[in-house]
Scaffold this motif. Structure first.
Motif, mmCIF file in Angstrom:
data_model
loop_
_atom_site.group_PDB
_atom_site.id
_atom_site.type_symbol
_atom_site.label_atom_id
_atom_site.label_comp_id
_atom_site.label_asym_id
_atom_site.label_seq_id
_atom_site.Cartn_x
_atom_site.Cartn_y
_atom_site.Cartn_z
ATOM 1 N N PRO A 198 0.840 -1.210 0.000
ATOM 2 C CA PRO A 198 0.000 0.000 0.000
ATOM 3 C C PRO A 198 0.868 1.251 0.000
ATOM 4 C CG PRO A 198 -0.811 -1.591 1.595
ATOM 5 C CD PRO A 198 0.502 -2.118 1.110
ATOM 6 N N PRO A 199 0.589 2.216 -0.879
ATOM 7 C CA PRO A 199 1.444 3.408 -0.955
ATOM 8 C C PRO A 199 1.324 4.258 0.298
ATOM 9 C CG PRO A 199 -0.543 3.723 -2.243
ATOM 10 C CD PRO A 199 -0.546 2.278 -1.810
ATOM 11 N N PRO A 200 2.391 4.951 0.675
ATOM 12 C CA PRO A 200 2.282 5.884 1.805
ATOM 13 C C PRO A 200 1.287 6.996 1.478
ATOM 14 C CG PRO A 200 4.577 5.449 1.242
ATOM 15 C CD PRO A 200 3.757 4.887 0.127
ATOM 16 N N ALA A 201 0.464 7.340 2.437
ATOM 17 C CA ALA A 201 -0.508 8.413 2.229
ATOM 18 C C ALA A 201 0.203 9.757 2.153
ATOM 19 C CB ALA A 201 -1.527 8.427 3.365
ATOM 20 N N GLU A 202 -0.212 10.583 1.205
ATOM 21 C CA GLU A 202 0.345 11.926 1.103
ATOM 22 C C GLU A 202 -0.266 12.816 2.184
ATOM 23 O OE1 GLU A 202 -0.340 13.348 -2.832
ATOM 24 O OE2 GLU A 202 0.953 11.834 -3.780
ATOM 25 N N SER A 203 0.481 13.829 2.589
ATOM 26 C CA SER A 203 -0.021 14.748 3.606
ATOM 27 C C SER A 203 0.469 16.151 3.288
ATOM 28 C CB SER A 203 0.450 14.323 4.999
ATOM 29 O OG SER A 203 1.864 14.421 5.101
ATOM 30 N N ARG A 204 -0.130 17.110 3.973
ATOM 31 C CA ARG A 204 0.297 18.508 3.827
ATOM 32 C C ARG A 204 0.265 19.163 5.189
ATOM 33 N NH1 ARG A 204 -3.418 22.675 3.811
ATOM 34 N NH2 ARG A 204 -5.594 22.044 4.121
ATOM 35 N N ARG A 205 1.061 20.197 5.340
ATOM 36 C CA ARG A 205 1.047 20.965 6.577
ATOM 37 C C ARG A 205 -0.108 21.944 6.542
ATOM 38 N NH1 ARG A 205 3.444 18.450 10.661
ATOM 39 N NH2 ARG A 205 5.395 17.494 9.959
ATOM 40 N N ALA A 206 -0.959 21.891 7.567
ATOM 41 C CA ALA A 206 -2.142 22.735 7.621
ATOM 42 C C ALA A 206 -2.007 23.739 8.754
ATOM 43 C CB ALA A 206 -3.393 21.875 7.813
ATOM 44 N N ALA A 207 -2.913 24.696 8.767
ATOM 45 C CA ALA A 207 -2.910 25.723 9.813
ATOM 46 C C ALA A 207 -3.001 25.079 11.183
ATOM 47 C CB ALA A 207 -4.074 26.680 9.593
ATOM 48 N N GLY A 208 -2.358 25.721 12.150
ATOM 49 C CA GLY A 208 -2.390 25.225 13.517
ATOM 50 C C GLY A 208 -1.365 24.155 13.805
ATOM 51 N N GLY A 209 -0.459 23.921 12.853
ATOM 52 C CA GLY A 209 0.573 22.922 13.067
ATOM 53 C C GLY A 209 0.135 21.499 12.808
ATOM 54 N N PHE A 210 -1.025 21.316 12.204
ATOM 55 C CA PHE A 210 -1.514 19.977 11.921
ATOM 56 C C PHE A 210 -0.893 19.430 10.638
ATOM 57 C CE2 PHE A 210 -4.882 21.556 14.660
ATOM 58 C CZ PHE A 210 -5.186 20.457 15.436
ATOM 59 N N ARG A 211 -0.722 18.097 10.606
ATOM 60 C CA ARG A 211 -0.413 17.413 9.365
ATOM 61 C C ARG A 211 -1.702 16.763 8.892
ATOM 62 N NH1 ARG A 211 2.928 12.790 7.399
ATOM 63 N NH2 ARG A 211 3.301 12.050 9.529
ATOM 64 N N GLU A 212 -2.134 17.113 7.707
ATOM 65 C CA GLU A 212 -3.454 16.703 7.225
ATOM 66 C C GLU A 212 -3.330 15.667 6.125
ATOM 67 O OE1 GLU A 212 -7.032 19.407 6.873
ATOM 68 O OE2 GLU A 212 -6.547 19.136 4.749
ATOM 69 N N PHE A 213 -4.150 14.632 6.250
ATOM 70 C CA PHE A 213 -4.241 13.563 5.262
ATOM 71 C C PHE A 213 -5.625 13.597 4.630
ATOM 72 C CE2 PHE A 213 -1.158 12.251 8.398
ATOM 73 C CZ PHE A 213 -0.147 11.640 7.668
ATOM 74 N N ALA A 214 -5.701 13.454 3.322
ATOM 75 C CA ALA A 214 -6.981 13.395 2.617
ATOM 76 C C ALA A 214 -7.286 11.950 2.260
ATOM 77 C CB ALA A 214 -6.930 14.249 1.348
#
Length: 488
Positions: free
Chosen positions: A41-57
């Motif tokens: 299974p491929p690693p899920a992509e993420s992005r840095r979001a406001a508030g210091g969160f790492r967000e996954f879609a």
């Protein structure tokens, strides 16, 4: 394709007698060929979001077409793809947010199985996601390194949603953890084990998912969605993260040649020290991490062996070959598994610990089916309790959301050493009794419950589930036992 791999595949794909099709469904060749490269299974992509969160879609999708069987495609559901989901990887101390979008034509949820987090973020049946909507749970990773996973949890529909393909791994890393194989897909390999049954045209046979005593019990095995898989070993040691993501089947996983493996972690994280075993038993929802040694140029077969049904359980058990391992002519050296893994030692329940008793019958707990508006148990935050599970009928298992527990005993006997680590799911054979030392978290919410239930998904959907809330100590008697029927 290099010459070595070509020779290997040619050797495996000799003419085996093909099974004939019949009205009961598609049949595999009598001798599996294991010529399909294991999908990682491929690693899920993420992005840095406001508030210091790492967000996954994470998009939950229907309408996928997946090639499991030779020359056929199968209609499937998936997360960010046609079948299963990407591997979400996070670190202890991180703040994470999930953007879960439901692109199905019916409501569903996404539950973080084994993750310790607030009840409103849990993804149980009270956090339904309408078609077209996006749910954004967020929390801080405040637990040790562990192999956890995610799957739908809609009341009365979990079995079908998981069977069609909605599931994935969530791996928690700890920067201060022990030195173990950690190169994802190389020497740190996820193995999501599922059984399926196929019709003649390759379609998933869903006839038993919502019927019978146990629901779906397939005759074909998929590993990470790969049928008859092989994996090329390139290192002396390989860490396999085993997840039983089947609806009902129980596996006893080991190697046909009897080679030992070292169990380094259970559901909730690392053991104190490695435990050498030849087989690991996993019921639906359970996980284990094993480290296995290979020799250059060899081949090995990972398999599952059935037990004596009368002594173990009454789920149909069979022997299955699972995964062929093919070692390269030269292997990269691996550091030995540490003698001490750093897992937390078991803490005995305190004197006078609260004891709660649960009787499991065919589809009920303590004589009641699941009711969305009823709170069955109220627990003070941080409590360490003893839960006694009395299974009065055929085989079940028992999963508790949010908690970490230790198995004290089953029928009065201590569990095997490899099962004495932190757990969230336990198998309970027919007419057996289990005692658990359950440690609850500190998230409090008097109106949003967590679940406890059988993780044989047919049983869960039929009603073998209850609800508990965690509240500020001393306020237990102030909590109403009835909720408005909500789908938050």
């Amino acid at each position: 394709m290099n010459r070595r791999r070509l020779l290997f595949l040619s050797a495996l794909s000799g003419l085996a007698a093909a099974g004939t099709s019949c009205s009961s469904g598609w049949q595999a060749p009598r001798r599996p060929e294991f010529t399909n490269r294991l999908r990682i299974p491929p690693p899920a992509e993420s992005r840095r979001a406001a508030g210091g969160f790492r967000e996954f879609a994470l998009d939950l999708r229907a309408g996928g077409r997946t090639g499991f069987l030779p020359g056929l495609t199968t209609a499937t559901w998936g997360i960010n793809g046609s079948y299963l989901g990407p591997t979400v990887r996070v670190a202890r101390g991180e703040r994470v947010r999930m953007a879960v979008t439901n692109r199905l034509d019916e409501a569903t949820t996404l539950h973080w199985h084994g993750v310790r987090l607030p009840a409103t973020m849990d993804g149980g049946p009270h956090q339904m996601i309408a078609p077209g909507a996006t749910w954004r749970p967020e929390w801080t990773i405040e637990q040790p390194a562990a192999t956890t996973w995610f799957h739908p949890h809609p009341h009365e529909k979990t079995a079908m949603h998981v069977y069609r393909g909605l599931a994935g791994l969530l791996l928690i890393d700890d920067p201060d953890g022990p030195r173990l194989p950690s190169r994802y897909g190389v020497d740190d390999v996820p193995l999501i084990v599922q059984d399926k049954r196929f019709d003649d045209d390759g379609a998933l046979d869903e006839g038993d998912v919502d019927s019978g005593t146990f629901g779906a019990l397939g005759d074909q095995i998929l590993i990470n969605g790969t049928h008859d898989p092989y994996f090329e070993v390139r290192t002396e040691l390989v860490r396999f993260r085993l997840l039983n993501a089947s609806n009902a089947r129980v596996y006893r996983i080991g190697f046909t040649d009897g080679r030992p493996c070292q169990v380094v972690a259970t559901d909730g994280g690392l053991l104190e020290r490695p435990v050498a075993v030849d087989r690991v038993k996993l019921s639906p929802g359970e996980r284990a991490e094993i480290v296995v040694r290979f020799t250059a140029g060899e081949q090995a077969m990972l398999d599952s062996r059935g037990e004596n049904i009368k002594q173990a359980n009454d789920i149909e058990e069979e022997d299955f070959q699972l995964l062929r391992l093919v070692a390269a002519a030269e292997l990269t050296g691996s550091a030995p598994v540490p003698a001490a893994l750093g897992g937390a030692p078991a803490v005995p329940p305190p004197a006078g610990a609260r004891i709660r008793r649960f009787e499991l019958s065919g589809s009920e707990i303590n004589g009641q089916d699941m009711e969305m508006t009823r709170i069955d148990e109220v627990v003070p935050a941080g409590a360490n309790e003893i839960w006694e599970i009395d299974n009065t009928t055929y085989a079940h298992n028992f999963h508790i959301h949010e908690v970490s527990f230790r198995i004290l005993d089953i029928n009065g006997a201590a569990p095997p050493a490899y099962q004495q680590g932190p757990k969230d799911t336990v198998f309970i054979p027919k007419k057996a009794k289990a005692r658990l030392s359950v440690r609850f978290g500190t998230y409090t919410d008097p109106v949003t419950p967590y679940m406890y239930h059988c993780h044989i998904l047919r049983h869960e959907d039929k009603g073998m589930m209850g609800q508990f809330v965690v509240v500020k100590p001393g306020t237990e008697h102030q909590v109403p036992r009835t909720l408005a029927h909500r789908h938050d």
